[in-house]
Design a protein around this motif. Structure first.
Motif, PDB file in Angstrom:
ATOM      1  N   ASN A   1       0.832  -1.210   0.000  1.00 45.16           N
ATOM      2  CA  ASN A   1       0.000   0.000   0.000  1.00 45.16           C
ATOM      3  C   ASN A   1       0.863   1.254   0.000  1.00 45.16           C
ATOM      4  OD1 ASN A   1      -2.340  -1.530   0.052  1.00 45.16           O
ATOM      5  ND2 ASN A   1      -2.587  -1.403   2.274  1.00 45.16           N
ATOM      6  N   TYR A   2       1.960   1.221   0.744  1.00 47.28           N
ATOM      7  CA  TYR A   2       2.849   2.374   0.790  1.00 47.28           C
ATOM      8  C   TYR A   2       3.525   2.584  -0.562  1.00 47.28           C
ATOM      9  CZ  TYR A   2       6.772   5.389   2.045  1.00 47.28           C
ATOM     10  OH  TYR A   2       7.678   6.427   2.094  1.00 47.28           O
ATOM     11  N   ALA A   3       3.977   1.473  -1.173  1.00 40.95           N
ATOM     12  CA  ALA A   3       4.647   1.558  -2.472  1.00 40.95           C
ATOM     13  C   ALA A   3       3.728   2.177  -3.529  1.00 40.95           C
ATOM     14  CB  ALA A   3       5.106   0.175  -2.917  1.00 40.95           C
ATOM     15  N   ALA A   4       2.431   1.891  -3.405  1.00 42.56           N
ATOM     16  CA  ALA A   4       1.459   2.421  -4.371  1.00 42.56           C
ATOM     17  C   ALA A   4       1.312   3.936  -4.264  1.00 42.56           C
ATOM     18  CB  ALA A   4       0.105   1.754  -4.168  1.00 42.56           C
ATOM     19  N   THR A   5       1.701   4.508  -3.124  1.00 44.64           N
ATOM     20  CA  THR A   5       1.580   5.964  -2.942  1.00 44.64           C
ATOM     21  C   THR A   5       2.828   6.711  -3.420  1.00 44.64           C
ATOM     22  OG1 THR A   5       2.533   6.012  -0.698  1.00 44.64           O
ATOM     23  CG2 THR A   5       0.158   5.536  -0.883  1.00 44.64           C
ATOM     24  N   LEU A   6       3.898   5.972  -3.718  1.00 44.29           N
ATOM     25  CA  LEU A   6       5.154   6.606  -4.129  1.00 44.29           C
ATOM     26  C   LEU A   6       5.201   6.863  -5.629  1.00 44.29           C
ATOM     27  CD1 LEU A   6       7.732   4.539  -2.012  1.00 44.29           C
ATOM     28  CD2 LEU A   6       6.803   6.806  -1.501  1.00 44.29           C
ATOM     29  N   ASP A   7       5.921   7.869  -5.983  1.00 48.36           N
ATOM     30  CA  ASP A   7       6.151   8.202  -7.394  1.00 48.36           C
ATOM     31  C   ASP A   7       7.418   7.470  -7.836  1.00 48.36           C
ATOM     32  OD1 ASP A   7       6.654   9.262  -9.867  1.00 48.36           O
ATOM     33  OD2 ASP A   7       6.653  11.362  -9.220  1.00 48.36           O
ATOM     34  N   HIS A   8       7.270   6.553  -8.783  1.00 47.34           N
ATOM     35  CA  HIS A   8       8.411   5.743  -9.220  1.00 47.34           C
ATOM     36  C   HIS A   8       9.508   6.575  -9.873  1.00 47.34           C
ATOM     37  CE1 HIS A   8       6.913   1.498  -8.657  1.00 47.34           C
ATOM     38  NE2 HIS A   8       5.835   2.223  -8.385  1.00 47.34           N
ATOM     39  N   SER A   9       9.149   7.780 -10.327  1.00 46.28           N
ATOM     40  CA  SER A   9      10.162   8.631 -10.960  1.00 46.28           C
ATOM     41  C   SER A   9      10.922   9.476  -9.924  1.00 46.28           C
ATOM     42  CB  SER A   9       9.502   9.558 -11.985  1.00 46.28           C
ATOM     43  OG  SER A   9       8.567  10.435 -11.357  1.00 46.28           O
ATOM     44  N   ASP A  10      10.484   9.400  -8.685  1.00 46.91           N
ATOM     45  CA  ASP A  10      11.142  10.139  -7.605  1.00 46.91           C
ATOM     46  C   ASP A  10      12.541   9.571  -7.402  1.00 46.91           C
ATOM     47  OD1 ASP A  10      12.018  11.277  -5.235  1.00 46.91           O
ATOM     48  OD2 ASP A  10      10.146  10.936  -4.144  1.00 46.91           O
ATOM     49  N   PRO A  11      13.572  10.408  -7.457  1.00 45.58           N
ATOM     50  CA  PRO A  11      14.943   9.903  -7.270  1.00 45.58           C
ATOM     51  C   PRO A  11      15.166   9.276  -5.884  1.00 45.58           C
ATOM     52  CG  PRO A  11      14.897  12.307  -7.273  1.00 45.58           C
ATOM     53  CD  PRO A  11      13.545  11.856  -7.726  1.00 45.58           C
ATOM     54  N   ASP A  12      14.312   9.611  -4.937  1.00 43.23           N
ATOM     55  CA  ASP A  12      14.436   9.045  -3.588  1.00 43.23           C
ATOM     56  C   ASP A  12      13.504   7.846  -3.374  1.00 43.23           C
ATOM     57  OD1 ASP A  12      16.285  10.979  -2.812  1.00 43.23           O
ATOM     58  OD2 ASP A  12      14.702  12.408  -2.286  1.00 43.23           O
ATOM     59  N   TYR A  13      12.927   7.337  -4.471  1.00 41.76           N
ATOM     60  CA  TYR A  13      11.954   6.244  -4.370  1.00 41.76           C
ATOM     61  C   TYR A  13      12.535   5.048  -3.612  1.00 41.76           C
ATOM     62  CZ  TYR A  13       9.223   2.145  -5.635  1.00 41.76           C
ATOM     63  OH  TYR A  13       8.498   0.988  -5.583  1.00 41.76           O
TER      64      TYR A  13
ATOM     65  N   ASN B   1      12.790   1.418   0.889  1.00 39.42           N
ATOM     66  CA  ASN B   1      13.593   0.568   1.772  1.00 39.42           C
ATOM     67  C   ASN B   1      13.467   0.986   3.232  1.00 39.42           C
ATOM     68  OD1 ASN B   1      14.499  -1.032  -0.324  1.00 39.42           O
ATOM     69  ND2 ASN B   1      16.387   0.143  -0.639  1.00 39.42           N
ATOM     70  N   ALA B   2      13.368   2.280   3.474  1.00 34.51           N
ATOM     71  CA  ALA B   2      13.240   2.767   4.848  1.00 34.51           C
ATOM     72  C   ALA B   2      11.913   2.302   5.444  1.00 34.51           C
ATOM     73  CB  ALA B   2      13.332   4.290   4.870  1.00 34.51           C
ATOM     74  N   TYR B   3      10.845   2.386   4.637  1.00 30.03           N
ATOM     75  CA  TYR B   3       9.529   1.961   5.134  1.00 30.03           C
ATOM     76  C   TYR B   3       9.498   0.449   5.343  1.00 30.03           C
ATOM     77  CZ  TYR B   3       4.503   1.465   5.695  1.00 30.03           C
ATOM     78  OH  TYR B   3       3.255   1.166   6.186  1.00 30.03           O
ATOM     79  N   ARG B   4      10.090  -0.278   4.398  1.00 30.05           N
ATOM     80  CA  ARG B   4      10.115  -1.739   4.529  1.00 30.05           C
ATOM     81  C   ARG B   4      10.881  -2.155   5.784  1.00 30.05           C
ATOM     82  NH1 ARG B   4      12.734  -5.131  -0.267  1.00 30.05           N
ATOM     83  NH2 ARG B   4      14.548  -3.941   0.441  1.00 30.05           N
ATOM     84  N   GLN B   5      12.019  -1.504   6.065  1.00 33.58           N
ATOM     85  CA  GLN B   5      12.791  -1.817   7.256  1.00 33.58           C
ATOM     86  C   GLN B   5      11.994  -1.493   8.513  1.00 33.58           C
ATOM     87  OE1 GLN B   5      15.715  -3.504   7.488  1.00 33.58           O
ATOM     88  NE2 GLN B   5      15.190  -3.486   9.684  1.00 33.58           N
ATOM     89  N   GLN B   6      11.204  -0.417   8.446  1.00 35.48           N
ATOM     90  CA  GLN B   6      10.351  -0.040   9.573  1.00 35.48           C
ATOM     91  C   GLN B   6       9.335  -1.141   9.864  1.00 35.48           C
ATOM     92  OE1 GLN B   6       7.302   2.990   8.846  1.00 35.48           O
ATOM     93  NE2 GLN B   6       7.958   4.029  10.732  1.00 35.48           N
ATOM     94  N   GLN B   7       8.779  -1.707   8.812  1.00 37.42           N
ATOM     95  CA  GLN B   7       7.798  -2.785   8.974  1.00 37.42           C
ATOM     96  C   GLN B   7       8.448  -4.053   9.517  1.00 37.42           C
ATOM     97  OE1 GLN B   7       4.294  -2.706   8.394  1.00 37.42           O
ATOM     98  NE2 GLN B   7       4.831  -0.544   8.506  1.00 37.42           N
ATOM     99  N   VAL B   8       9.639  -4.374   9.005  1.00 38.60           N
ATOM    100  CA  VAL B   8      10.370  -5.554   9.482  1.00 38.60           C
ATOM    101  C   VAL B   8      10.700  -5.415  10.964  1.00 38.60           C
ATOM    102  CG1 VAL B   8      12.551  -6.836   9.321  1.00 38.60           C
ATOM    103  CG2 VAL B   8      11.349  -6.155   7.236  1.00 38.60           C
ATOM    104  N   THR B   9      11.173  -4.236  11.344  1.00 36.68           N
ATOM    105  CA  THR B   9      11.511  -3.982  12.749  1.00 36.68           C
ATOM    106  C   THR B   9      10.272  -4.088  13.628  1.00 36.68           C
ATOM    107  OG1 THR B   9      13.321  -2.503  12.095  1.00 36.68           O
ATOM    108  CG2 THR B   9      12.493  -2.303  14.355  1.00 36.68           C
ATOM    109  N   GLY B  10       9.158  -3.571  13.114  1.00 38.69           N
ATOM    110  CA  GLY B  10       7.906  -3.630  13.855  1.00 38.69           C
ATOM    111  C   GLY B  10       7.457  -5.068  14.097  1.00 38.69           C
TER     112      GLY B  10
END
Length: 202
Positions: free
Chosen positions: A82-94, A99-108
């Motif tokens: 769901n988070y990935a769907a809100t991101l702009d794939h052309s964003d250089p910080d995509y 990865n930061a959000y995914r790590q947050q979920q893994v840690t959680g």
């Protein structure tokens, strides 16, 4: 049970004159018979397999943790998608954001599992699960003692593989403070019918 059935079904007796006896069996399970409990109508004996009963708290605690892990990982993956769907794939910080959000979920997930494992150990949820599980198992065997055969309905206590799904759900098990009634409407009405038929044949 008697309040549900509407009449007294079992009476107390002595060693030589009794309705039924209950005991534990030291007999080891085999490939042909892995039952954790059973009713023997010939000698009116209900038994629980001792080795399964003793091992149950640890076995159930492991299953609770396994189910909890699967549930938490599934939710984390949904959150990530769901988070990935809100991101702009052309964003250089995509990639960095993803990865930061995914790590947050893994840690959680790891943090929640650690907390639940500690809670299962300290609050002895495995023993609580065994109590609830065997309440359902013995209700099943008492059904046989009343003359009931297996039910085709998976929700009934008299289904051939009697089980208690809520004991494998950490949240439900934690919230269950007053036990539960494993009997469905079908179980009760079948037992009432069996008793009426028994009375008519006497």
């Amino acid at each position: 049970m008697e309040s549900k059935l509407g009449r007294k079904a079992l009476t107390y007796g002595t060693k030589s004159n009794h309705t039924l006896t209950f005991s534990v069996s030291k007999q080891k399970a085999t490939l042909a018979d892995e039952s954790d409990a059973w009713w023997s109508p010939s000698d009116k004996k209900m038994q629980v397999r001792y080795s399964f009963y003793v091992a149950a708290p640890k076995t159930l605690a492991n299953e609770i943790m396994g189910n909890s892990m699967a549930k938490l990982v599934s939710q984390a993956n949904t959150n990530i998608d769901n988070y990935a769907a809100t991101l702009d794939h052309s964003d250089p910080d995509y990639t960095q954001k993803f990865n930061a959000y995914r790590q947050q979920q893994v840690t959680g997930v790891q943090s929640q599992l650690t907390a639940e494992k500690n809670d299962i150990t300290t609050s002895k949820l495995g023993y609580k699960a065994r109590t609830l599980d065997y309440a359902s198992t013995l209700a099943h065997e008492f059904g046989h003692a009343l003359g009931l055969n297996h039910s085709p309905n998976k929700n009934d206590a008299m289904y051939y593989a009697s089980s208690t799904p809520q004991i494998f759900d950490y949240d439900k098990l934690k919230a269950n403070t007053n036990g539960f009634n494993p009997l469905t409407y079908t179980d009760v009405t079948r037992a009432q019918l069996a008793l009426r038929m028994f009375s008519a044949l006497k």
